[in-house]
Design a protein around this motif. Structure first.
Motif, PDB file in Angstrom:
ATOM      1  N   ASN A  66       0.804  -1.216   0.000  1.00 60.79           N
ATOM      2  CA  ASN A  66       0.000   0.000   0.000  1.00 60.79           C
ATOM      3  C   ASN A  66       0.840   1.270   0.000  1.00 60.79           C
ATOM      4  OD1 ASN A  66      -2.431  -1.492   0.094  1.00 60.79           O
ATOM      5  ND2 ASN A  66      -2.212  -1.736   2.306  1.00 60.79           N
ATOM      6  N   HIS A  70       4.128   1.327   4.048  1.00 63.99           N
ATOM      7  CA  HIS A  70       3.635  -0.025   4.311  1.00 63.99           C
ATOM      8  C   HIS A  70       4.788  -1.012   4.117  1.00 63.99           C
ATOM      9  CE1 HIS A  70       0.877  -3.572   2.998  1.00 63.99           C
ATOM     10  NE2 HIS A  70       1.145  -3.636   4.295  1.00 63.99           N
ATOM     11  N   ASP A 161       3.746   6.033   9.993  1.00 60.01           N
ATOM     12  CA  ASP A 161       2.328   6.291   9.809  1.00 60.01           C
ATOM     13  C   ASP A 161       2.002   6.191   8.317  1.00 60.01           C
ATOM     14  OD1 ASP A 161      -0.252   7.282   9.607  1.00 60.01           O
ATOM     15  OD2 ASP A 161       0.051   8.806  11.161  1.00 60.01           O
ATOM     16  N   GLU A 162       1.238   5.186   7.946  1.00 58.62           N
ATOM     17  CA  GLU A 162       1.010   4.894   6.531  1.00 58.62           C
ATOM     18  C   GLU A 162       0.010   5.830   5.852  1.00 58.62           C
ATOM     19  OE1 GLU A 162       0.261   0.680   6.056  1.00 58.62           O
ATOM     20  OE2 GLU A 162       1.888   0.186   7.464  1.00 58.62           O
ATOM     21  N   LYS A 163      -0.568   6.759   6.614  1.00 53.69           N
ATOM     22  CA  LYS A 163      -1.463   7.723   5.962  1.00 53.69           C
ATOM     23  C   LYS A 163      -0.673   8.734   5.132  1.00 53.69           C
ATOM     24  CE  LYS A 163      -1.996  11.486   9.344  1.00 53.69           C
ATOM     25  NZ  LYS A 163      -2.945  12.222  10.200  1.00 53.69           N
ATOM     26  N   TYR A 164       0.615   8.904   5.460  1.00 50.35           N
ATOM     27  CA  TYR A 164       1.461   9.790   4.665  1.00 50.35           C
ATOM     28  C   TYR A 164       2.072   9.011   3.501  1.00 50.35           C
ATOM     29  CZ  TYR A 164       1.094  12.821   8.745  1.00 50.35           C
ATOM     30  OH  TYR A 164       0.616  13.600   9.766  1.00 50.35           O
ATOM     31  N   LYS A 165       2.143   9.641   2.359  1.00 55.97           N
ATOM     32  CA  LYS A 165       2.663   8.984   1.160  1.00 55.97           C
ATOM     33  C   LYS A 165       4.156   9.204   0.961  1.00 55.97           C
ATOM     34  CE  LYS A 165      -1.472   7.634   0.206  1.00 55.97           C
ATOM     35  NZ  LYS A 165      -1.825   6.223   0.514  1.00 55.97           N
ATOM     36  N   SER A 168       6.362  10.316   5.885  1.00 54.25           N
ATOM     37  CA  SER A 168       6.159   9.619   7.159  1.00 54.25           C
ATOM     38  C   SER A 168       7.470   9.417   7.918  1.00 54.25           C
ATOM     39  CB  SER A 168       5.489   8.262   6.942  1.00 54.25           C
ATOM     40  OG  SER A 168       5.089   7.703   8.167  1.00 54.25           O
ATOM     41  N   ASP A 171       7.754  12.431   9.950  1.00 56.99           N
ATOM     42  CA  ASP A 171       6.826  12.312  11.075  1.00 56.99           C
ATOM     43  C   ASP A 171       7.433  11.472  12.197  1.00 56.99           C
ATOM     44  OD1 ASP A 171       4.060  12.456  12.308  1.00 56.99           O
ATOM     45  OD2 ASP A 171       4.188  10.302  11.986  1.00 56.99           O
ATOM     46  N   GLU A 209       2.760  17.587   3.035  1.00 55.83           N
ATOM     47  CA  GLU A 209       2.770  16.643   4.155  1.00 55.83           C
ATOM     48  C   GLU A 209       3.696  17.132   5.267  1.00 55.83           C
ATOM     49  OE1 GLU A 209       1.592  12.386   2.068  1.00 55.83           O
ATOM     50  OE2 GLU A 209       3.559  12.606   2.990  1.00 55.83           O
TER      51      GLU A 209
END
Length: 262
Positions: A66, A70, A161-165, A168, A171, A209
């Motif tokens: 993903n 990921h 954190d996998e919400k960032y493309k 992360s 982060d 981001e």
């Protein structure tokens, strides 16, 4: 030297550049490391090239994922080393003595130890050595120049954190610094970072981001601490209040400005 390093390589369709990554890893003079490769089901020749080095790769996964983080979390979960070094497809360890030169500096009291790097294998970038929160407030440290203390991450269940493309890793740096994790800069070359990766080719997404992440991790106190122009104004104001001569001059100028406005 009984420290073990886990080198994690994430890649997808990197056949044009994966060989330089491979060579930089397998040719290290210090070999107390495991190499974990997470491929995102490449459609070019990447997997065929990597298969030639199966005897050097400790764990090799090639399957759809993903996104970058990921895949990096997969690698993190498989790693058994004391320290983690992420050298993703296309980037490389700067020279074959890096691990040998760095091993003595890997002190477990630090959460992250980071060194210097080359841009495009030629332009030296000396990483900053100052308050880590100030560094992250203003800029970032490139991940391939950083060694992460695996025990520190595991104890706090820190992952990407996998919400960032794209950002992360930034982060994660901020999260470690915010919770008091110690960072140490060593003035040694670690990696070569090539300016053709996704963080550069999609710079608008990277910036957006990063802006969101800074807003999440930094507050007004950080602004007061790290904005130099603001500090100059504060220092000037304190000087005026604590020195009668400056206070008298300030009041005189204030009266003149007020009279001129009448």
């Amino acid at each position: 030297m009984n420290k073990k390093i886990s080198i994690i390589t994430v890649c997808y369709n990197e056949s044009a550049n994966i060989q330089r990554t491979i060579d930089s890893i397998v040719e290290q003079t210090w070999q107390n490391f495991e190499w974990i490769v997470i491929d995102g089901d490449s459609k070019d020749e990447t997997v065929n090239i990597l298969n030639k080095y199966k005897n050097r790769i400790d764990q090799f996964i090639s399957e759809k994922d993903n996104g970058i983080y990921h895949a990096m979390n997969k690698g993190l979960s498989l790693a058994s080393g004391d320290w983690l070094l992420f050298i993703n497809g296309g980037d490389k360890i700067a020279n074959n003595k890096v691990l040998e030169n760095i091993a003595e500096d890997l002190n477990p009291k630090y959460a992250v130890i980071y060194g210097n790097l080359l841009f495009n294998d030629e332009d030296l970038k000396v990483s900053p050595n100052q308050n880590i929160r100030e560094i992250l407030y203003k800029t970032c440290i490139v991940q391939c120049s950083m060694f992460f203390n695996k025990a520190y991450l595991d104890k706090r269940n820190f992952t990407f954190d996998e919400k960032y493309k794209i950002a992360s890793d930034f982060d994660l740096f901020c999260k470690i610094a915010k919770q008091g994790g110690k960072f140490k800069h060593i003035n040694k070359l670690v990696a070569s970072f090539f300016l053709d990766g996704i963080s550069i080719t999609q710079i608008d997404l990277t910036n957006n981001e990063s802006k969101e992440i800074r807003k999440k991790h930094f507050n007004r106190i950080d602004y007061y601490l790290f904005e130099k122009e603001y500090l100059k104004k504060i220092n000037h104001f304190i000087m005026v209040l604590t020195h009668p001569r400056y206070l008298a001059g300030w009041l005189k100028n204030l009266i003149i400005r007020k009279n001129n406005s009448l």
